[in-house]
Design a protein around this motif. Structure first.
Motif, PDB file in Angstrom:
ATOM      1  N   TRP A  36       0.706  -1.344   0.016  1.00  0.00           N
ATOM      2  CA  TRP A  36      -0.005  -0.173   0.113  1.00  0.00           C
ATOM      3  C   TRP A  36       0.928   1.037  -0.074  1.00  0.00           C
ATOM      4  CZ3 TRP A  36      -4.624   0.145  -1.433  1.00  0.00           C
ATOM      5  CH2 TRP A  36      -5.478   1.004  -1.367  1.00  0.00           C
ATOM      6  N   ILE A  37       0.699   2.070  -1.108  1.00  0.00           N
ATOM      7  CA  ILE A  37       1.347   3.493  -1.210  1.00  0.00           C
ATOM      8  C   ILE A  37      -0.085   4.432  -1.087  1.00  0.00           C
ATOM      9  CG2 ILE A  37       2.633   5.133  -2.547  1.00  0.00           C
ATOM     10  CD1 ILE A  37       3.817   2.615  -3.970  1.00  0.00           C
ATOM     11  N   ALA A  38       0.220   5.541  -0.378  1.00  0.00           N
ATOM     12  CA  ALA A  38      -0.804   6.452  -0.156  1.00  0.00           C
ATOM     13  C   ALA A  38      -1.421   6.718  -1.537  1.00  0.00           C
ATOM     14  CB  ALA A  38      -0.250   7.682   0.668  1.00  0.00           C
ATOM     15  N   ASP A  39      -2.865   6.920  -1.625  1.00  0.00           N
ATOM     16  CA  ASP A  39      -3.499   7.385  -2.708  1.00  0.00           C
ATOM     17  C   ASP A  39      -3.638   9.101  -2.332  1.00  0.00           C
ATOM     18  OD1 ASP A  39      -4.547   4.920  -4.143  1.00  0.00           O
ATOM     19  OD2 ASP A  39      -5.426   4.786  -2.061  1.00  0.00           O
ATOM     20  N   PHE A  40      -3.496   9.331  -1.132  1.00  0.00           N
ATOM     21  CA  PHE A  40      -3.379  10.719  -0.775  1.00  0.00           C
ATOM     22  C   PHE A  40      -2.954  10.847   0.705  1.00  0.00           C
ATOM     23  CE2 PHE A  40      -7.899   9.467  -0.384  1.00  0.00           C
ATOM     24  CZ  PHE A  40      -8.423   9.745   1.049  1.00  0.00           C
ATOM     25  N   PRO A  41      -2.491  11.856   0.745  1.00  0.00           N
ATOM     26  CA  PRO A  41      -1.522  11.899   2.061  1.00  0.00           C
ATOM     27  C   PRO A  41      -2.587  12.341   3.510  1.00  0.00           C
ATOM     28  CG  PRO A  41      -1.466  14.084   1.175  1.00  0.00           C
ATOM     29  CD  PRO A  41      -2.269  13.211  -0.027  1.00  0.00           C
ATOM     30  N   ASP A  42      -3.063  11.092   3.576  1.00  0.00           N
ATOM     31  CA  ASP A  42      -4.415  11.125   4.987  1.00  0.00           C
ATOM     32  C   ASP A  42      -4.184   9.744   5.436  1.00  0.00           C
ATOM     33  OD1 ASP A  42      -6.227  13.423   6.424  1.00  0.00           O
ATOM     34  OD2 ASP A  42      -7.141  11.271   6.386  1.00  0.00           O
ATOM     35  N   PRO A  43      -4.284   9.709   6.877  1.00  0.00           N
ATOM     36  CA  PRO A  43      -4.401   8.469   7.535  1.00  0.00           C
ATOM     37  C   PRO A  43      -5.729   7.639   6.962  1.00  0.00           C
ATOM     38  CG  PRO A  43      -4.842  10.018   9.067  1.00  0.00           C
ATOM     39  CD  PRO A  43      -4.383  10.870   8.092  1.00  0.00           C
ATOM     40  N   SER A  44      -6.832   8.164   6.606  1.00  0.00           N
ATOM     41  CA  SER A  44      -7.963   7.598   6.117  1.00  0.00           C
ATOM     42  C   SER A  44      -8.009   6.836   5.047  1.00  0.00           C
ATOM     43  CB  SER A  44      -9.127   8.831   5.865  1.00  0.00           C
ATOM     44  OG  SER A  44      -8.728   9.453   4.517  1.00  0.00           O
ATOM     45  N   ASP A  45      -6.567   7.143   4.125  1.00  0.00           N
ATOM     46  CA  ASP A  45      -6.553   6.229   2.865  1.00  0.00           C
ATOM     47  C   ASP A  45      -6.104   4.807   3.280  1.00  0.00           C
ATOM     48  OD1 ASP A  45      -6.285   6.084   0.168  1.00  0.00           O
ATOM     49  OD2 ASP A  45      -4.164   6.411   0.528  1.00  0.00           O
ATOM     50  N   PHE A  46      -5.434   4.713   4.429  1.00  0.00           N
ATOM     51  CA  PHE A  46      -4.840   3.381   4.991  1.00  0.00           C
ATOM     52  C   PHE A  46      -6.033   2.683   5.611  1.00  0.00           C
ATOM     53  CE2 PHE A  46      -0.944   4.650   3.674  1.00  0.00           C
ATOM     54  CZ  PHE A  46      -0.015   3.609   3.723  1.00  0.00           C
ATOM     55  N   TRP A  47      -7.271   3.429   5.640  1.00  0.00           N
ATOM     56  CA  TRP A  47      -8.258   2.421   6.347  1.00  0.00           C
ATOM     57  C   TRP A  47      -9.244   2.113   5.277  1.00  0.00           C
ATOM     58  CZ3 TRP A  47      -8.887   0.089  10.728  1.00  0.00           C
ATOM     59  CH2 TRP A  47     -10.081  -0.205  11.183  1.00  0.00           C
ATOM     60  N   GLY A  48     -10.101   2.913   4.884  1.00  0.00           N
ATOM     61  CA  GLY A  48     -11.390   2.556   3.999  1.00  0.00           C
ATOM     62  C   GLY A  48     -11.056   1.484   2.730  1.00  0.00           C
ATOM     63  N   PRO A  49     -10.139   1.347   2.110  1.00  0.00           N
ATOM     64  CA  PRO A  49      -9.917   0.660   1.009  1.00  0.00           C
ATOM     65  C   PRO A  49      -9.339  -0.635   1.504  1.00  0.00           C
ATOM     66  CG  PRO A  49      -8.263   2.419   0.788  1.00  0.00           C
ATOM     67  CD  PRO A  49      -9.156   2.819   1.776  1.00  0.00           C
ATOM     68  N   ILE A  50      -8.396  -0.561   2.489  1.00  0.00           N
ATOM     69  CA  ILE A  50      -7.759  -1.586   3.052  1.00  0.00           C
ATOM     70  C   ILE A  50      -7.829  -2.425   4.283  1.00  0.00           C
ATOM     71  CG2 ILE A  50      -5.882  -1.383   1.249  1.00  0.00           C
ATOM     72  CD1 ILE A  50      -4.212  -0.155   3.272  1.00  0.00           C
ATOM     73  N   LEU A  51      -8.656  -1.751   5.273  1.00  0.00           N
ATOM     74  CA  LEU A  51      -8.977  -2.316   6.329  1.00  0.00           C
ATOM     75  C   LEU A  51     -10.312  -2.032   6.759  1.00  0.00           C
ATOM     76  CD1 LEU A  51      -5.970  -1.339   8.523  1.00  0.00           C
ATOM     77  CD2 LEU A  51      -6.536  -3.757   8.008  1.00  0.00           C
ATOM     78  N   GLY A  52     -11.105  -1.104   6.095  1.00  0.00           N
ATOM     79  CA  GLY A  52     -12.472  -0.986   6.447  1.00  0.00           C
ATOM     80  C   GLY A  52     -13.487  -1.876   5.572  1.00  0.00           C
ATOM     81  N   CYS A  53     -14.667  -1.783   6.227  1.00  0.00           N
ATOM     82  CA  CYS A  53     -15.497  -2.627   5.648  1.00  0.00           C
ATOM     83  C   CYS A  53     -15.963  -2.400   4.251  1.00  0.00           C
ATOM     84  CB  CYS A  53     -17.074  -2.513   6.624  1.00  0.00           C
ATOM     85  SG  CYS A  53     -16.839  -2.987   8.257  1.00  0.00           S
ATOM     86  N   MET A  54     -16.037  -1.210   3.783  1.00  0.00           N
ATOM     87  CA  MET A  54     -16.051  -0.810   2.369  1.00  0.00           C
ATOM     88  C   MET A  54     -15.085  -1.522   1.375  1.00  0.00           C
ATOM     89  SD  MET A  54     -14.935   3.050   1.998  1.00  0.00           S
ATOM     90  CE  MET A  54     -12.977   3.576   1.720  1.00  0.00           C
ATOM     91  N   GLY A  55     -14.092  -1.723   1.826  1.00  0.00           N
ATOM     92  CA  GLY A  55     -13.090  -2.434   1.011  1.00  0.00           C
ATOM     93  C   GLY A  55     -13.089  -4.062   0.971  1.00  0.00           C
ATOM     94  N   ALA A  56     -13.749  -4.481   2.196  1.00  0.00           N
ATOM     95  CA  ALA A  56     -14.106  -6.028   2.342  1.00  0.00           C
ATOM     96  C   ALA A  56     -15.183  -6.588   1.409  1.00  0.00           C
ATOM     97  CB  ALA A  56     -14.342  -6.490   3.799  1.00  0.00           C
ATOM     98  N   VAL A  57     -14.965  -6.442   0.017  1.00  0.00           N
ATOM     99  CA  VAL A  57     -15.817  -6.984  -1.050  1.00  0.00           C
ATOM    100  C   VAL A  57     -15.287  -7.403  -2.019  1.00  0.00           C
ATOM    101  CG1 VAL A  57     -17.731  -5.066  -0.581  1.00  0.00           C
ATOM    102  CG2 VAL A  57     -15.699  -4.656  -2.160  1.00  0.00           C
ATOM    103  N   ASP A  58     -16.025  -8.302  -2.948  1.00  0.00           N
ATOM    104  CA  ASP A  58     -15.261  -8.972  -4.324  1.00  0.00           C
ATOM    105  C   ASP A  58     -14.613  -7.865  -4.884  1.00  0.00           C
ATOM    106  OD1 ASP A  58     -16.055 -11.450  -3.432  1.00  0.00           O
ATOM    107  OD2 ASP A  58     -17.814 -11.254  -4.786  1.00  0.00           O
ATOM    108  N   GLY A  59     -13.258  -7.945  -5.594  1.00  0.00           N
ATOM    109  CA  GLY A  59     -12.670  -7.079  -6.186  1.00  0.00           C
ATOM    110  C   GLY A  59     -11.905  -5.948  -5.447  1.00  0.00           C
ATOM    111  N   GLY A  60     -12.269  -5.914  -4.255  1.00  0.00           N
ATOM    112  CA  GLY A  60     -11.703  -4.829  -3.274  1.00  0.00           C
ATOM    113  C   GLY A  60     -10.246  -5.104  -2.670  1.00  0.00           C
ATOM    114  N   TRP A  61      -9.469  -4.118  -2.161  1.00  0.00           N
ATOM    115  CA  TRP A  61      -8.054  -4.313  -1.686  1.00  0.00           C
ATOM    116  C   TRP A  61      -8.022  -4.668  -0.199  1.00  0.00           C
ATOM    117  CZ3 TRP A  61      -2.953  -3.557  -3.885  1.00  0.00           C
ATOM    118  CH2 TRP A  61      -3.090  -3.530  -5.258  1.00  0.00           C
ATOM    119  N   ASN A  62      -9.268  -4.916   0.474  1.00  0.00           N
ATOM    120  CA  ASN A  62      -9.085  -5.260   1.901  1.00  0.00           C
ATOM    121  C   ASN A  62      -9.193  -6.762   1.808  1.00  0.00           C
ATOM    122  OD1 ASN A  62      -9.574  -6.049   4.497  1.00  0.00           O
ATOM    123  ND2 ASN A  62     -11.117  -4.436   4.924  1.00  0.00           N
TER     124      ASN A  62
END
Length: 535
Positions: free
Chosen positions: A425-451
């Motif tokens: 994981w390399i930041a998409d944008f410089p904010d800690p939220s970017d290390f959550w949603g797509p790779i640790l958050g529920c919204m990324g825990a889907v088919d095709g997602g990066w979580n």
């Protein structure tokens, strides 16, 4: 916009190539090499370090970053305004922008493109970035075919309403996932749009020979004056990184996209004949092992904690000749929210065995570890395999092409473990939220997602939403403290084993110019192709 605190991380950047005082020159053709083929150039789908820069040069977004910085600037947006309550963004579009097919960009294209990314049928790994927009939940659930929060005011004005104030929304509008595409081209090519991309960027795709090469040519109608400088870029794929370095030395290659293989790194760095060909930069990156929390035995937190304690991270760093530092949490040290007091899971084989015994796996178990097949990733996987064997975890390594690993990681029933190296994981944008949603958050825990761990902690997700609602300047200290708490609490659940934070190196030929373009941008853009030039 004020400079981000992350600019402090840029202070150590070294540039030993073309001097910044050199004047850019127009014309010429560059050659870039990669070992792996390009999976897609669809901005709604592409999400790896290899195609991210390429997609960025083919497409444009409402917002962008100034080259080599984390400072936002307007791009397709001529201007924008924000309502007093922080929920309504009104963008006025430039009137001089045309797609590669010759049609003029309009506000309907903005609405269509953002809705296309969110539409579940697109299976975009970036859909969750737009969750702040009103109507997202309904569209993501398949209950609506549009985002109620996006309104076309007139052909040159689009209004976007958020469900609640969001501190990162303008950053999201600078992501590749927010790139604007023409509906008629997507309708024409369907699922193959990623092989026939049409955007508004500085370059357009001229030719693609699958498994061999891609050719970008200069967009003569690009709306930003003075760029790009190159007439064309040829991306050669299937090129062994060691061979690419030899060709670079001969002047046959301008950028070796895979960099210097670790086994050759020290020799390359110390060899006088390569002086001036290596750009070194910090990046907002974390390499990690995911464990699919929805599949046995990784649905047991003690098993995941045991894996964290069984891996010798120092040895892995030595494998790559010290080009990284061991990691103990998801956030890299330069990111706001990083907890410098957190110690993480110590390397402790005895404790790892004890945890496995408590979880009911005193005799260990068999599992699979997926890894990209480009060196040094298989060797790192072998090191992890050896470490886990010492606590009774018998690992079969699945070494595959990058696209196949990504596909398996994003599936529900494959890839119980993934070493993220080469795709880390390399930041998409410089904010800690970017290390959550797509790779640790529920919204990324889907088919095709990066979580890839399928970790979904709804309590922490609610805390994350609270953090992103803190938009006022006097709330930023509180916001960062909340993010720090979220990541450390997630580490108690151990969906990952963070391994290291890596520096990045770009290798270029002696004739390549453009210091700011060859600088390794921490915001997920290793090379800014729009700005490079031939001396």
């Amino acid at each position: 916009m004020r400079k981000s605190l992350l600019m402090l991380a840029l202070a150590g950047v070294l540039y030993a190539g073309a001097g910044q005082a050199d004047e850019p020159k127009d014309g010429g053709d560059a050659v870039v090499t990669y070992q792996s083929d390009i999976a897609t150039l669809d901005p709604a789908i592409g999400y790896d370090w290899q195609n991210w820069s390429m997609i960025k040069s083919l497409f444009s977004r409402l917002m962008d970053y100034k080259p080599g910085t984390t400072d936002l600037q307007k791009d397709l947006a001529q201007d924008y305004s924000i309502s007093d309550d922080g929920k309504v963004y009104t963008f006025t579009l430039r009137k001089d922008v045309t797609f590669h097919n010759g049609r003029t960009l309009n506000a309907d294209d903005v609405k269509y493109s953002l809705e296309r990314t969110v539409n579940p049928k697109t299976q975009s790994p970036g859909a969750g970035f737009f969750s702040a927009i009103a109507g997202y939940d309904e569209m993501a659930a398949g209950k609506a075919d549009h985002l109620s929060g996006i309104e076309v005011v007139n052909p040159n004005t689009v209004k976007i309403t958020l469900k609640e104030p969001n501190a990162t929304f303008l950053q999201v509008m600078a992501l590749n996932f927010a790139s604007i595409v023409p509906k008629e081209a997507v309708d024409q090519w369907g699922a193959d749009f990623g092989k026939h991309p049409v955007g508004t960027g500085a370059f357009e795709l001229s030719e693609w020979k699958l498994g061999q090469e891609l050719v970008f040519k200069k967009n003569p109608h690009y709306y930003r004056a003075g760029i790009p400088h190159l007439n064309s870029i040829r991306f050669e794929v299937g090129q062994d990184p060691s061979v690419a370095l030899l060709r670079l030395e001969k002047g046959e290659v301008d950028i070796a996209g895979d960099g210097v293989p670790p086994a050759q790194f020290l020799q390359f760095k110390q060899d006088p004949k390569y002086k001036g060909m290596l750009v070194t930069g910090d990046q907002l990156q974390t390499g990690y092992v995911t464990m699919k929390t929805t599949l046995p035995p990784f649905d047991n937190v003690k098993v995941r904690q045991a894996v964290n304690m069984a891996i010798n991270k120092d040895r892995i760093v030595r494998i790559i000749n010290g080009r990284a530092a061991p990691a103990n949490q998801p956030l890299p040290p330069a990111m706001p929210g990083y907890d410098k007091d957190y110690k993480g899971y110590a390397f402790d084989v005895a404790k790892a065995k004890q945890l496995l015994d408590q979880a009911g796996f005193s005799k260990g178990f068999d599992t699979e570890l997926y890894v990209m097949n480009t060196d040094p990733q298989p060797r790192i996987a072998q090191s992890i395999q050896q470490d886990l064997a010492k606590v009774g975890i018998r690992v079969a390594i699945k070494s595959l092409a990058q696209a196949n690993v990504i596909a398996a990681g994003g599936s529900a029933d494959q890839a119980p473990m993934v070493w993220s190296g080469g795709m880390a994981w390399i930041a998409d944008f410089p904010d800690p939220s970017d290390f959550w949603g797509p790779i640790l958050g529920c919204m990324g825990a889907v088919d095709g997602g990066w979580n890839w761990s399928r970790y979904c902690n709804k309590t922490l997700d609610a805390e994350a939403a609270k953090a992103d609602s803190l938009t006022q300047p006097d709330q930023q200290e509180q916001r960062i403290a909340l993010w720090r708490k979220i990541f450390i609490e997630a580490m108690a659940d151990a969906p990952w084993a963070p391994i290291f934070n890596e520096k990045r190196y770009t290798v270029h030929s002696a004739r390549m110019g453009g210091a700011d373009a060859l600088y390794v941008d921490p915001v997920h853009v290793p090379v800014n192709y729009d700005a490079i030039w031939i001396k």
